[in-house]
Design a protein around this motif. Sequence first.
Motif, mmCIF file in Angstrom:
data_model
loop_
_atom_site.group_PDB
_atom_site.id
_atom_site.type_symbol
_atom_site.label_atom_id
_atom_site.label_comp_id
_atom_site.label_asym_id
_atom_site.label_seq_id
_atom_site.Cartn_x
_atom_site.Cartn_y
_atom_site.Cartn_z
ATOM 1 N N ARG A 79 51.587 3.631 -25.508
ATOM 2 C CA ARG A 79 52.536 4.261 -24.578
ATOM 3 C C ARG A 79 53.930 4.387 -25.188
ATOM 4 O O ARG A 79 54.656 5.335 -24.903
ATOM 5 C CB ARG A 79 52.606 3.482 -23.279
ATOM 6 C CG ARG A 79 51.431 3.809 -22.392
ATOM 7 C CD ARG A 79 51.553 3.052 -21.128
ATOM 8 N NE ARG A 79 52.220 3.793 -20.087
ATOM 9 C CZ ARG A 79 52.948 3.225 -19.140
ATOM 10 N NH1 ARG A 79 53.142 1.936 -19.150
ATOM 11 N NH2 ARG A 79 53.502 3.959 -18.203
ATOM 12 N N MET A 127 49.668 8.915 -23.041
ATOM 13 C CA MET A 127 49.344 8.466 -21.693
ATOM 14 C C MET A 127 48.077 7.607 -21.698
ATOM 15 O O MET A 127 47.197 7.799 -22.535
ATOM 16 C CB MET A 127 49.082 9.659 -20.778
ATOM 17 C CG MET A 127 50.209 10.657 -20.728
ATOM 18 S SD MET A 127 51.591 9.965 -19.792
ATOM 19 C CE MET A 127 52.892 11.031 -20.358
ATOM 20 N N ASP A 150 49.085 5.228 -16.731
ATOM 21 C CA ASP A 150 49.743 6.393 -16.142
ATOM 22 C C ASP A 150 48.835 7.103 -15.144
ATOM 23 O O ASP A 150 49.297 7.700 -14.188
ATOM 24 C CB ASP A 150 50.118 7.388 -17.249
ATOM 25 C CG ASP A 150 50.964 6.726 -18.319
ATOM 26 O OD1 ASP A 150 52.177 6.602 -18.122
ATOM 27 O OD2 ASP A 150 50.391 6.288 -19.347
ATOM 28 N N LEU A 171 51.889 6.281 -9.938
ATOM 29 C CA LEU A 171 50.959 6.757 -10.967
ATOM 30 C C LEU A 171 50.258 8.022 -10.469
ATOM 31 O O LEU A 171 50.324 8.362 -9.294
ATOM 32 C CB LEU A 171 49.911 5.681 -11.289
ATOM 33 C CG LEU A 171 50.423 4.277 -11.620
ATOM 34 C CD1 LEU A 171 49.258 3.349 -11.938
ATOM 35 C CD2 LEU A 171 51.410 4.312 -12.781
#
Length: 292
Positions: A171, A176, A198, A232
């Motif tokens: 990350r 992602m 994510d 998220l």
Amino acid sequence: EAKAEQGSAYCKFDGTMNQRVMRRVELEKEARIGLNDGQFSLALQPQLSLETRRLVGFEALLRWHHPEKGNISPAEFIPLLENTSLMMTIDYWVVEKALSLLSELRERGYDEVKMAINISAAHFLDPALPEFIARQLDKFSLPPALIELELTETALVADISRASATLETIRSMGCMIAIDDFGTGYSSLGYLKALPADFIKIDRSFVSGMLESDDDRSIVASTVSMVRGMGLTVVAEGIETMAQYNMLDQFGCHQGQGYLFSPPIPQNKLWDQLNKSLDAGVWKLEDTSTPA
Ligand code: C2E
Ligand code: MG
Ligand code: MG
Ligand code: MG
């Protein structure tokens, strides 16, 4: 008598063990040859925004066409190859292939779409993975934010702190992380809070049950609201009907993929299919006759 029985029982046990080991060894050998002989390819499944039906990305799914045995499903061979040295080679092959396809997509004007890539469980403990991905991103000059690595929830429980470290590194590069098959493992909500992720992908089993089963529907609704609440992105997998789509959209699920929109598209049919299915970036539904 007793001794003979004991002997045969032992032999039977030993035989079964041997068969399993042999099958794995054989499969590994064949897969190694297959990888070099071009028997492997990727199929890409479109991922859409549920609200706008815009194409947001693809999930890369591995396909193996064996010259004698025909198509072998990844659900069959990946679990068998897991923890063999070949699995790492395969994952690296998939990353490289998927990134090269993403680069081609961008050249053809699909420049906003992301690519989701499945990475085997054990691989998230490999400190060489982030470096390999960084090199590939560089090679294809791709923005890291368009790469999403999928990790299955069941893999997490094994070694959460080491996996988290790899996830953090990935990350920090700007890529992602998606938690795949969410809801099927044994991880607690505490894990979800601790995990650097994510995207959360709700497992197909809940989506397919959500119209008939009150439990599945509650699980889906509360997962969507929880994941949204945590800031998220929530993705539903295995959307097969208009009714499932409508309900997920109503619950606030951001994105989805499934046979209703498209099966995974073989890489050699990708361009034709995109030409047919996209209208100004919006995915056309073939079957709108299914009652909502
Ligand atoms: P997954 O990552 O959860 O992928 C979703 C699976 O659901 C795929 O199966 C996909 O073809 C299938 N699917 C998508 N939409 C629908 C739908 O509407 N209905 C139904 N019934 N199925 C749908 P697939 O391609 O057979 O892959 C199975 C699993 O194998 C994947 O599950 C993933 O865990 C693993 N896998 C696939 N490709 C790779 C790969 O490149 N690397 C690694 N490490 N694992 C892979
Ligand atoms: Mg996946
Ligand atoms: Mg999945
Ligand atoms: Mg799944």
